[in-house]
Design an enzyme around this catalytic site. Structure first.
Site, PDB file in Angstrom:
ATOM      1  N   HIS A   1       5.251   0.393   4.800  1.00  0.00           N
ATOM      2  CA  HIS A   1       3.858   0.154   5.204  1.00  0.00           C
ATOM      3  C   HIS A   1       3.111  -0.633   4.115  1.00  0.00           C
ATOM      4  CE1 HIS A   1       3.768   2.586   8.932  1.00  0.00           C
ATOM      5  NE2 HIS A   1       4.779   3.208   8.350  1.00  0.00           N
TER       6      HIS A   1
ATOM      7  N   TYR B   1       6.723   9.311  -1.153  1.00  0.00           N
ATOM      8  CA  TYR B   1       5.432   8.652  -1.360  1.00  0.00           C
ATOM      9  C   TYR B   1       5.070   8.662  -2.845  1.00  0.00           C
ATOM     10  CZ  TYR B   1       4.675   8.934   3.753  1.00  0.00           C
ATOM     11  OH  TYR B   1       4.795   8.816   5.120  1.00  0.00           O
TER      12      TYR B   1
HETATM   13  C1  HEM Z   1      11.473  11.052   5.662  1.00  0.00           C
HETATM   14  C2  HEM Z   1      10.545  10.399   6.352  1.00  0.00           C
HETATM   15  C3  HEM Z   1       9.662   9.346   5.736  1.00  0.00           C
HETATM   16  C4  HEM Z   1       9.804   8.641   4.579  1.00  0.00           C
HETATM   17  C5  HEM Z   1      10.926   8.739   3.562  1.00  0.00           C
HETATM   18  C6  HEM Z   1       8.651   7.767   4.452  1.00  0.00           C
HETATM   19  C7  HEM Z   1       8.437   6.903   3.398  1.00  0.00           C
HETATM   20  C8  HEM Z   1       7.254   6.229   3.144  1.00  0.00           C
HETATM   21  C9  HEM Z   1       6.910   5.574   1.914  1.00  0.00           C
HETATM   22  C10 HEM Z   1       7.806   5.476   0.696  1.00  0.00           C
HETATM   23  C11 HEM Z   1       5.661   5.071   2.030  1.00  0.00           C
HETATM   24  C12 HEM Z   1       4.821   4.341   0.972  1.00  0.00           C
HETATM   25  C13 HEM Z   1       3.910   5.386   0.320  1.00  0.00           C
HETATM   26  C14 HEM Z   1       2.969   4.833  -0.741  1.00  0.00           C
HETATM   27  O1  HEM Z   1       3.364   4.012  -1.564  1.00  0.00           O
HETATM   28  O2  HEM Z   1       1.793   5.287  -0.753  1.00  0.00           O
HETATM   29  C15 HEM Z   1       5.209   5.415   3.346  1.00  0.00           C
HETATM   30  C16 HEM Z   1       3.987   5.086   3.860  1.00  0.00           C
HETATM   31  C17 HEM Z   1       3.562   5.471   5.088  1.00  0.00           C
HETATM   32  N1  HEM Z   1       4.222   6.276   5.986  1.00  0.00           N
HETATM   33 FE1  HEM Z   1       6.004   7.125   5.754  1.00  0.00          FE
HETATM   34  N2  HEM Z   1       7.822   7.948   5.530  1.00  0.00           N
HETATM   35  C18 HEM Z   1       8.410   8.901   6.339  1.00  0.00           C
HETATM   36  C19 HEM Z   1       7.919   9.390   7.509  1.00  0.00           C
HETATM   37  C20 HEM Z   1       6.714   9.038   8.046  1.00  0.00           C
HETATM   38  C21 HEM Z   1       6.118   9.626   9.215  1.00  0.00           C
HETATM   39  C22 HEM Z   1       6.710  10.800  10.006  1.00  0.00           C
HETATM   40  C23 HEM Z   1       4.941   8.986   9.408  1.00  0.00           C
HETATM   41  C24 HEM Z   1       3.866   9.198  10.450  1.00  0.00           C
HETATM   42  C25 HEM Z   1       3.902  10.075  11.403  1.00  0.00           C
HETATM   43  C26 HEM Z   1       4.779   8.010   8.372  1.00  0.00           C
HETATM   44  C27 HEM Z   1       3.710   7.149   8.220  1.00  0.00           C
HETATM   45  C28 HEM Z   1       3.437   6.404   7.099  1.00  0.00           C
HETATM   46  C29 HEM Z   1       2.215   5.651   6.911  1.00  0.00           C
HETATM   47  C30 HEM Z   1       1.063   5.517   7.901  1.00  0.00           C
HETATM   48  C31 HEM Z   1       2.294   5.080   5.644  1.00  0.00           C
HETATM   49  C32 HEM Z   1       1.227   4.214   4.971  1.00  0.00           C
HETATM   50  C33 HEM Z   1       0.358   5.113   4.095  1.00  0.00           C
HETATM   51  C34 HEM Z   1      -0.798   4.331   3.489  1.00  0.00           C
HETATM   52  O3  HEM Z   1      -1.530   3.691   4.265  1.00  0.00           O
HETATM   53  O4  HEM Z   1      -0.981   4.362   2.269  1.00  0.00           O
HETATM   54  N3  HEM Z   1       5.869   8.064   7.555  1.00  0.00           N
HETATM   55  N4  HEM Z   1       6.192   6.119   4.005  1.00  0.00           N
END
Ligand code: HEM
Length: 335
Positions: A58, A326
């Site tokens: 993202h 995260y």
């Molecule tokens: C094991 C499952 C998951 C992993 C490993 C993962 C991994 C990540 C990582 C590494 C980031 C970047 C975080 C940052 O630098 O702040 C991220 C961002 C994000 N993830 Fe996930 N994610 C997972 C599941 C999910 C799920 C289930 C959702 C939503 C239902 C989701 C929604 C998002 C969103 C919206 C962002 C952007 C956050 C922002 O705007 O700062 N992710 N994810």
């Protein structure tokens, strides 16, 4: 990576699409890292490239502000101050999937889109809600998510058939089904977002209600056809939101789908039946873009376990997997 390269991908989602985008990749070394979360981030970096200062997933987004006004029902379900009655300031980030900071917003790989909300009540009891536009998640555990990403790194154009990612999909039938729920909207403000993971609302008497978030645009969902999405400019979503807010507020209903006994709280690949009760928790009203979104998003960290008294994590193992990933991504992008 060019716009055209991404457009050529035929799959309907970021992860499948990413497999098709891969050039010949040397055997993944993601497994060499020490924790599942580190292996996950290493695999993301291998797939999407290293983009200093950007999120591992993202990476592209836009930050806006507004307020959340809780409904009367919210306070009966949770003692959290964010649900107590007064309007609460919020910071929101909409985003595209993948760790590609320049991904065209209408590319299939930009799905699922994200909606992250930071609730900032006066008493300091902050809450983060991090949702996306999938109806349910492709995998139930952090280990499976890591394995999916590693399979993608090993499924470049020269990989023998069935490729590792094809084998993964065959062994995890929920994954292709979940990814098929991804849709490209006309606006970040015209898409339904789902919490996917179960959390628990706790009321003043200690009664616990497991639930999942569903965040519904008041103006309704508006989904583009593949051709319409293809015809859009590369930044149509991130540019449209500030332009829309300059004219009028954008509102969403924040709903809780309440589990019934027996509903799986620890498996995000299983959506609960649609006839489960949806409680209106309140209205999210976005009113303005931040002046410098790129600077604002650098400082922002949304953590699924950043919760006030009155909202708790469930036994869903994905929540902790996310928190760990995260934190690593935030550490890397803050350097
Ligand atoms: C094991 C499952 C998951 C992993 C490993 C993962 C991994 C990540 C990582 C590494 C980031 C970047 C975080 C940052 O630098 O702040 C991220 C961002 C994000 N993830 Fe996930 N994610 C997972 C599941 C999910 C799920 C289930 C959702 C939503 C239902 C989701 C929604 C998002 C969103 C919206 C962002 C952007 C956050 C922002 O705007 O700062 N992710 N994810």
């Amino acid at each position: 990576m060019t716009h055209a390269t991404i457009r050529r991908s035929s799959s309907g989602c970021a992860l499948l699409g990413a497999a098709l985008l891969l050039a010949a990749i040397p055997a993944a070394r993601a497994q060499d890292a020490s924790s599942t979360a580190e292996q996950t981030i290493a695999a993301m970096t291998r797939i999407f490239g290293d983009h200093p200062g950007k999120r591992s997933n993202h990476a592209k987004g836009v930050v806006v502000e507004g307020s959340f006004t809780p409904s009367k029902d919210a306070a009966t379900l949770s003692k959290a101050s964010v649900f107590s009655g007064a309007a609460v300031p919020v910071t929101v980030r909409f985003s595209d999937a993948t760790g590609l900071p320049q991904i065209p917003d209408g590319a299939p790989e930009a799905n699922p889109h994200g909606l992250s909300i930071k609730f900032k009540p006066a008493d300091g009891a902050e809450m983060d809600v991090v949702t996306n536009s999938l109806k349910f998640f492709p995998v139930a555990t952090g280990e499976d998510f890591r394995d999916l990403l590693v399979a993608i790194t090993r499924s470049g154009p020269d990989a023998p058939k069935p490729t590792p990612v094809e084998q993964f999909m065959a062994a995890h039938p929920a994954a292709p089904k979940a990814l098929a729920t991804a849709r490209t909207p006309s606006s970040f403000g015209r898409q339904v977002y789902n919490g996917v993971n179960a959390f628990v609302l706790v009321d003043a008497a200690g009664k616990r209600n497991p639930f999942r978030y569903r965040i519904v645009p008041v103006d309704g969902e508006e989904i583009l056809s593949a051709d319409e999405a293809k015809a859009k400019g590369p930044n149509y979503l991130v540019e449209e939101m500030p332009a829309r807010l300059a004219k009028a507020p954008v509102a969403f209903r924040v709903e809780a789908q309440i589990a019934q006994p027996g509903d799986a709280t620890k498996d995000s690949t299983i959506p609960w039946p649609e006839d489960r009760r949806f409680v209106d928790l309140g209205t999210l009203t976005l009113t303005r873009a931040v002046p410098d979104s790129e600077t604002a998003e650098k400082a922002l960290l949304f953590m699924p376990n950043n919760l006030p008294d009155g909202v708790e994590v469930s036994d869903d193992p994905l929540i902790d997997a996310r928190v760990q990933a995260y934190a690593i991504s935030f550490g890397r992008r803050s350097q």
